[in-house]
Design a protein around this motif. Structure first.
Motif, PDB file in Angstrom:
ATOM      1  N   ASP A  70       0.792  -1.224   0.000  1.00  0.00           N
ATOM      2  CA  ASP A  70       0.000   0.000   0.000  1.00  0.00           C
ATOM      3  C   ASP A  70       0.830   1.283   0.000  1.00  0.00           C
ATOM      4  OD1 ASP A  70       0.910  -0.144   2.593  1.00  0.00           O
ATOM      5  OD2 ASP A  70      -1.066  -0.340   3.509  1.00  0.00           O
ATOM      6  N   LYS A  71       2.158   1.166   0.032  1.00  0.00           N
ATOM      7  CA  LYS A  71       3.042   2.325  -0.163  1.00  0.00           C
ATOM      8  C   LYS A  71       3.824   2.182  -1.472  1.00  0.00           C
ATOM      9  CE  LYS A  71       1.875   4.325   3.632  1.00  0.00           C
ATOM     10  NZ  LYS A  71       0.991   5.527   3.563  1.00  0.00           N
ATOM     11  N   ALA A 405       0.020  13.940  -1.620  1.00  0.00           N
ATOM     12  CA  ALA A 405      -0.720  12.679  -1.679  1.00  0.00           C
ATOM     13  C   ALA A 405       0.251  11.517  -1.602  1.00  0.00           C
ATOM     14  CB  ALA A 405      -1.522  12.595  -2.974  1.00  0.00           C
ATOM     15  N   ASP A 407      -1.360   7.898  -1.185  1.00  0.00           N
ATOM     16  CA  ASP A 407      -2.545   7.158  -0.761  1.00  0.00           C
ATOM     17  C   ASP A 407      -2.985   6.164  -1.828  1.00  0.00           C
ATOM     18  OD1 ASP A 407      -3.313   8.919   1.698  1.00  0.00           O
ATOM     19  OD2 ASP A 407      -3.058  10.356   0.068  1.00  0.00           O
ATOM     20  N   ASP A 442     -13.748   6.213   3.236  1.00  0.00           N
ATOM     21  CA  ASP A 442     -12.362   6.685   3.273  1.00  0.00           C
ATOM     22  C   ASP A 442     -12.033   7.532   2.046  1.00  0.00           C
ATOM     23  OD1 ASP A 442     -11.967   5.405   5.667  1.00  0.00           O
ATOM     24  OD2 ASP A 442     -10.888   3.693   4.816  1.00  0.00           O
ATOM     25  N   GLN A 443     -12.534   7.119   0.895  1.00  0.00           N
ATOM     26  CA  GLN A 443     -12.257   7.874  -0.326  1.00  0.00           C
ATOM     27  C   GLN A 443     -12.900   9.261  -0.296  1.00  0.00           C
ATOM     28  OE1 GLN A 443     -10.322   6.566  -3.433  1.00  0.00           O
ATOM     29  NE2 GLN A 443      -9.556   5.941  -1.438  1.00  0.00           N
ATOM     30  N   LEU A 446     -10.985  11.462   2.015  1.00  0.00           N
ATOM     31  CA  LEU A 446      -9.631  11.767   1.565  1.00  0.00           C
ATOM     32  C   LEU A 446      -9.548  13.138   0.892  1.00  0.00           C
ATOM     33  CD1 LEU A 446      -6.741  10.590   1.254  1.00  0.00           C
ATOM     34  CD2 LEU A 446      -7.469   9.701  -0.971  1.00  0.00           C
TER      35      LEU A 446
END
Length: 874
Positions: A70-71, A405, A407, A442-443, A446
């Motif tokens: 996820d990174k 960002a 994400d 979450d989106q 964000l």
């Protein structure tokens, strides 16, 4: 609760990180703004597809059928070679905005077949020709064509006609949060044996170049089919390799020698595998069996009609028998995916519709991407040291220096639009809400974070111009996601709703301050996401001066006011402090309604009584005006400003009702405009809407006319018969014209494939269906209109809404001949290994349902999976 639902709950309860690994790899990192370090800001030319194999990216990675953490520190994707291509197939090929006769366009055939919210099972299909890939032909033929011609696609070359291609399936199944089984299966669909090189690639994203004391990650061959992957950010992983492939190693570093003639910083560079496999230069790869990029090189002769399989396992555990449970893991995850989706198919009427729904959701999930972009850093750095200091000071997005960002974000299309867009994003959240409401929340949260939202309250529009303006649909999406989440979990998430509402107060104020130039509650808006909808570019100043009073800009703000009213009512039941917000936004809505209605009573108004339609009004500098009689979907947008609430809710807020009644006595002229918010019918429903029954019927007469807006596949964005001949307008010495174009764009106004001059688009169709259901709930089945116009048959608004939903599904479902209209009648897609694989395009031909634009726009087009259930949430 299904096994997949249990995993989701574990993740969001922070017990297990099931979303650490997913399909977060981009399908195009080259040609993006964030990788552009040119003087002129021409991202497509600065870093092309041909350069991409040799250039180490700054902000992300790309690949075919890939996954990452996820990174995006470690990425895994598939490279292919058929023994004939001029380059190793490491990434998807497509045309740039300048090369395509209808703009940028991926020229590959691939499908997102399956995925679940935790990505515990994923399946992707890539169709790989056995003949040399026609790179030059695709570029040259599209270059010869103009906007009057269709795009020249890979299928048009005939390269699949005799079945000389491979179906390459990439599958991932999680045995644990950090334990992934990987299977590649390639089928030779031809009648002769054919060579195939399958090369899974592991690469660490280059996060070390230019960093002082940065520790470089390393992949090493430990022997016995095990690759050891070590990095500071991820720790230690192992990739277990089945069989006896050749292992290749290099570094994820730019080949400066190839790109600019300069000396390389390291001896082994990013494009080494291409050099080794295709050019047979074995000296290009590292002989010491280590580096930041590794390739697992399998070479096959695939028999006619046969298949080959490759197995890997990526894990942070040490396993003695990594493939002992491999098949069981796949069988379990696939069965669990089936069980999960069976709970989501309630609205599906056939197995074909279930298949369509599932692939739409798979596309939504595959289009998740790790997105990194630090604007201030990007503006002031020069990684290749080719320009003077601060050369980008006045580059695009320079007023967004706060933007940072890093994400996982839902993309509209990971090749064509590998960056978020604000109003697309809201519709994506709706499509996710049914299968993963927490991700949807979450989106939405964000984009209103401090590091995204501008300090002045503006939401970033999209990467090419954060300062452009998209329609304000965030509040609508937040409310529907909130209600969907509540229905699924049995309890309301007021914290989410409150968090988004607080930030949208700033955004609403930005709109009021920036887009109502005369302070009269008539809004200009500009582009508003509707490319090419006007006679001239609405984002640019009006030629010769003046400004547009927009039917859509004003209506969007009326809708926004009502959405915030709706949220404020919900929050008031939870916290009385929000009662004043109900009154604030309701009164703001009334003032907008008053402005629209007042304008409609005068000759220069937005509403035209003769036509029964809303039009934009052009205000000239000398005070004169003109109504622009362009009959487009802009004139239907006032329908969106509609909400419903019931008497029990009203009775819980007596002081709010008292204050609103007081306002009604002060301003009876405004109160009279709204359709029955005081409930004069005496039933349980209250309606707030811009449209009373008479105007609604006049608008519906146009919208439901097959000769105007109504298509067999949804609502067109331009009246067909009214604009079959060009609509012309003379302004400032120039003749501007618009005509109905059912499919691809005929103008360059907003770049290649942008077109709202006829085709069917899902976001506005979704909102039209949503409005019809709301209006029906108030007016009931007694309110009937002719449908279709001219047919002599009358239907309720709910029946019309349901029918429109069915029309919107038709492009993707098999018709009586077994064809799917989305493919425009191409017989290739009726063949056995094509017919059940569906693509979800950006927009659709208003006459025949064929898909156009971005071919994997399972962003807002993913709404097809949830159209009816979500539109019934009020």
């Amino acid at each position: 609760m299904t096994a997949e639902a249990t995993r989701l709950a574990q993740h969001y309860d922070k017990k297990e990180n099931w979303l650490k690994w997913g399909p977060y790899l981009s399908e195009r990192q080259w040609g993006t703004v964030r990788e552009d370090y040119s003087r002129d800001g021409n991202a497509w030319d600065y870093l092309s597809h041909d350069m991409a194999r040799s250039k180490a990216y700054k902000w992300g990675e790309d690949g075919i059928a890939g996954i990452s953490d996820d990174k995006q520190l470690l990425c895994l994707s598939l490279a292919l070679w058929n023994g004939k291509d001029p380059i190793l197939k490491e990434r998807l090929f497509g045309l740039t905005n300048g090369e395509g006769n209808h703009g940028e366009d991926v020229k590959e055939l691939y499908y997102y077949l399956d995925n679940v919210p935790t990505h515990s099972y994923q399946q992707y299909l890539y169709k790989y020709p056995q003949q040399p890939y026609p790179y030059n032909w695709l570029v040259e033929e599209n270059g010869r064509r103009d906007k009057r011609h269709p795009e020249f696609e890979l299928t048009d070359t005939g390269i699949f006609s005799d079945d000389k291609y491979f179906d390459v399936f990439s599958e991932y199944a999680k045995a644990g949060t950090d334990d992934i089984c990987i299977r590649y299966t390639a089928y030779n669909r031809g009648s002769e044996p054919a060579p195939l090189h399958l090369i899974p690639q592991l690469v660490f994203r280059n996060t070390w170049s230019g960093q002082i004391m940065a520790q470089q990650p390393l992949i090493t061959n430990t022997g016995d089919g095990v690759l050891l992957l070590q990095s500071e950010g991820l720790g230690t992983y192992r990739c277990y390799v089945d069989g006896a492939p050749q292992l290749l190693f290099t570094n994820n570093e730019t080949n400066h020698q190839r790109l600019s003639g300069k000396q390389n910083h390291v001896p082994y560079v990013k494009d080494a595998f291409h050099e080794c496999v295709v050019q047979q230069r074995t000296e290009a790869v590292s002989p010491v069996q280590e580096g930041s990029k590794a390739g697992i090189w399998y070479q096959f002769e695939v028999p006619a009609g046969g298949s080959v399989e490759v197995r890997l396992r990526l894990t942070n555990a040490t396993l003695k028998k990594p493939f002992a449970t491999f098949e069981q893991v796949f069988n379990d995850r696939k069965a669990e995916a089936d069980a999960f989706y069976e709970t989501k198919h309630a609205a599906a009427k056939s197995e074909d519709e279930k298949r369509m729904q599932r692939q739409a959701w798979a596309g939504m999930l595959w289009n998740k991407q790790f997105y990194a972009y630090n604007v201030n850093q990007w503006l002031h750095e020069d990684p290749d040291h080719t320009h003077c200091d601060n050369y980008k000071r006045n580059a695009r997005n320079s007023e967004w220096k706060h933007f940072v960002a890093e994400d996982i974000i839902s993309m509209p299309d990971k090749w064509e639009y590998p960056w978020f867009a604000a109003w697309d994003h809201a519709f994506h959240a709706l499509a996710f809400a049914t299968i993963d409401p927490d991700f949807a929340k979450d989106q939405l949260a964000l984009l209103v974070k401090v590091r995204y939202m501008h300090p002045n309250g503006q939401l970033p529009a999209y990467e090419w111009d954060f300062s452009d303006v998209n329609p304000p649909v965030h509040a609508m999406a937040a409310y529907k996601v909130f209600k969907t989440d509540w229905a699924q979990k049995g309890k309301p998430d007021y914290v989410f709703l409150e968090k988004v509402f607080q930030k949208l107060l700033m955004n609403f104020t930005w709109w009021v301050n920036r887009k109502d130039s005369n302070g009269n509650n008539i809004f200009e808006g500009g582009f508003l996401g509707l490319d090419n909808i006007g006679i001239f570019n609405r984002s640019a100043p009006v030629p010769g001066g003046g400004y547009l009073e927009q039917a859509d800009g004003t209506s969007w703000m009326a809708m926004y006011s009502l959405n915030l009213t709706q949220i404020a009512i919900e929050l008031s039941l939870y916290n009385p402090v929000y009662k004043s917000m109900v009154i604030k936004f309701f009164e703001h809505f009334l003032h907008i309604a008053g402005a629209i209605t007042h304008m409609g009573e005068e000759s220069e108004g937005l509403w035209d009584d003769v036509d029964g339609f809303y039009y934009d009004v052009l205000r000239r500098p000398d005070g004169s005006w003109d109504r622009l009689r362009l009959r487009s979907i802009v004139g239907l947008i006032p329908m969106f400003a509609t909400i419903l609430f019931d008497t029990p809710t009203w009775e819980k807020l007596p002081d709010v009702k008292e204050e609103m009644d007081r306002f009604a006595r002060r301003r009876p002229d405004l109160a009279a405009l709204v359709s029955r918010w005081r409930d004069e019918k005496g039933d349980e429903q209250h309606l707030m809407s811009l449209l009373r029954g008479h105007r609604l019927k006049l608008l519906l007469r146009r919208m439901l006319d097959p000769n105007e807006f109504l298509s067999d596949y949804g609502i067109r964005s331009l009246s067909k018969i009214y604009h079959d001949k060009p609509f012309g307008y003379w302004l400032n010495g120039a003749d501007y014209s618009v005509r109905y174009a059912p499919g691809e764009s005929e103008t360059n106004m907003f770049g290649g494939n942008s077109n709202w001059r006829g085709p069917i688009w899902f976001p506005l169709n979704f909102l039209l269906v949503d409005a019809l259901y709301s209006l029906h709930d108030y007016y009931t089945a007694d309110f009937r209109v002719e449908y279709p116009t001219g047919s002599g048959q009358y239907s309720s608004l709910a029946e019309i809404a349901a029918s429109l939903s069915e029309r919107l599904k038709k492009p993707f479902l098999e018709d009586a001949n077994g064809s799917r209209p989305v493919f425009g009648g191409d017989p290739l897609y009726n063949r056995p290994h094509f017919k059940d694989y569906i693509l979800f395009y950006e927009y659709f031909n208003g006459d025949n349902g064929k898909g156009h634009g971005a071919s994997h726009q399972t962003g807002w087009t993913g709404l097809v999976a949830v159209m009816d259930p979500l539109c019934k949430i009020h």
